[in-house]
Design a protein around this motif. Structure first.
Motif, mmCIF file in Angstrom:
data_model
loop_
_atom_site.group_PDB
_atom_site.id
_atom_site.type_symbol
_atom_site.label_atom_id
_atom_site.label_comp_id
_atom_site.label_asym_id
_atom_site.label_seq_id
_atom_site.Cartn_x
_atom_site.Cartn_y
_atom_site.Cartn_z
ATOM 1 N N MET A 36 0.798 -1.223 0.000
ATOM 2 C CA MET A 36 0.000 0.000 0.000
ATOM 3 C C MET A 36 0.839 1.285 0.000
ATOM 4 O O MET A 36 0.285 2.366 -0.163
ATOM 5 C CB MET A 36 -0.954 0.000 1.192
ATOM 6 N N TYR A 41 0.260 1.114 -6.050
ATOM 7 C CA TYR A 41 -0.947 1.264 -5.239
ATOM 8 C C TYR A 41 -1.465 2.708 -5.312
ATOM 9 O O TYR A 41 -2.663 2.938 -5.464
ATOM 10 C CB TYR A 41 -0.685 0.863 -3.787
ATOM 11 N N THR A 45 -5.135 3.751 -6.649
ATOM 12 C CA THR A 45 -6.117 4.406 -5.784
ATOM 13 C C THR A 45 -6.366 5.860 -6.175
ATOM 14 O O THR A 45 -7.308 6.471 -5.677
ATOM 15 C CB THR A 45 -5.715 4.307 -4.295
ATOM 16 N N ASP A 50 -10.310 1.092 -3.545
ATOM 17 C CA ASP A 50 -9.788 -0.159 -3.003
ATOM 18 C C ASP A 50 -10.903 -0.800 -2.178
ATOM 19 O O ASP A 50 -11.343 -0.244 -1.173
ATOM 20 C CB ASP A 50 -8.569 0.143 -2.130
ATOM 21 N N PHE A 84 -5.015 -7.136 -4.354
ATOM 22 C CA PHE A 84 -6.033 -6.103 -4.185
ATOM 23 C C PHE A 84 -7.205 -6.313 -5.133
ATOM 24 O O PHE A 84 -7.091 -7.021 -6.135
ATOM 25 C CB PHE A 84 -5.437 -4.718 -4.471
ATOM 26 N N PHE A 86 -9.554 -3.477 -6.966
ATOM 27 C CA PHE A 86 -9.897 -2.080 -7.224
ATOM 28 C C PHE A 86 -11.132 -2.050 -8.114
ATOM 29 O O PHE A 86 -11.360 -2.968 -8.897
ATOM 30 C CB PHE A 86 -8.744 -1.365 -7.931
#
Length: 124
Positions: A36, A41, A45, A50, A84, A86
C-alpha cells in the motif's frame, strides 16, 4: 518479485478506460506484487477505489503468506498485503464485504490468500 512501474501500467489503464467510457463497471483484482506504500498502489487508488478500504465489513488480514511447495511457511513478520481488488467509482456499486481466506481445511491453498469480495451493483 517483479513489480510494474507506474508507466508500465499505462496500457492497462488505457484499456480499462475504454470500458469505463462505455459506462461499464470495472473491477481490477489480483497480485500486484506491491504494498500500500508503493507507486503502483498510489496510481491505482488515484483512479479507482480499493475494496478493502471501502467495504462496509472488512479485514486487515494479509494476502501473501510465503507458503512454499515444500510446506514451509515464512515468519509471520514477512506476511504482506499485495493482492487487491480495485473498482470504478460509480454511484451504483457498493462494496459490502471484503474478506481474506487464509487457510483451507487447516492448511494454506497457495502462497497467496484468497480474496472474497461481496459487491452490490444496482441498475442505473
Amino acid at each position: 518479485m517483479v513489480s510494474l512501474s507506474s508507466p508500465d501500467m499505462d496500457p492497462l489503464l488505457s484499456k480499462i478506460n475504454t470500458f469505463e467510457e462505455k459506462g461499464y463497471p470495472v473491477f481490477i483484482t489480483g497480485d500486484f506484487n506491491s504494498d500500500m506504500k508503493s507507486d503502483i498502489y498510489k496510481t491505482m487508488t488515484t483512479n479507482y477505489l480499493d475494496a478493502r478500504k471501502t467495504a462496509i465489513k472488512t479485514t486487515n488480514l494479509y494476502t501473501y503468506n510465503g507458503y512454499s511447495a515444500e510446506g514451509v511457511v515464512l515468519d509471520k513478520a514477512t506476511y504482506k498485503c499485495i493482492d487487491f481488488c480495485f473498482y470504478t467509482e460509480k454511484p451504483y456499486i457498493y462494496a459490502n464485504k471484503f474478506n481474506v481466506v487464509d487457510t483451507w481445511s487447516g492448511g494454506y491453498m497457495s502462497d497467496h490468500n484468497a480474496l472474497i469480495i461481496d459487491f452490490t451493483l444496482y441498475k442505473r
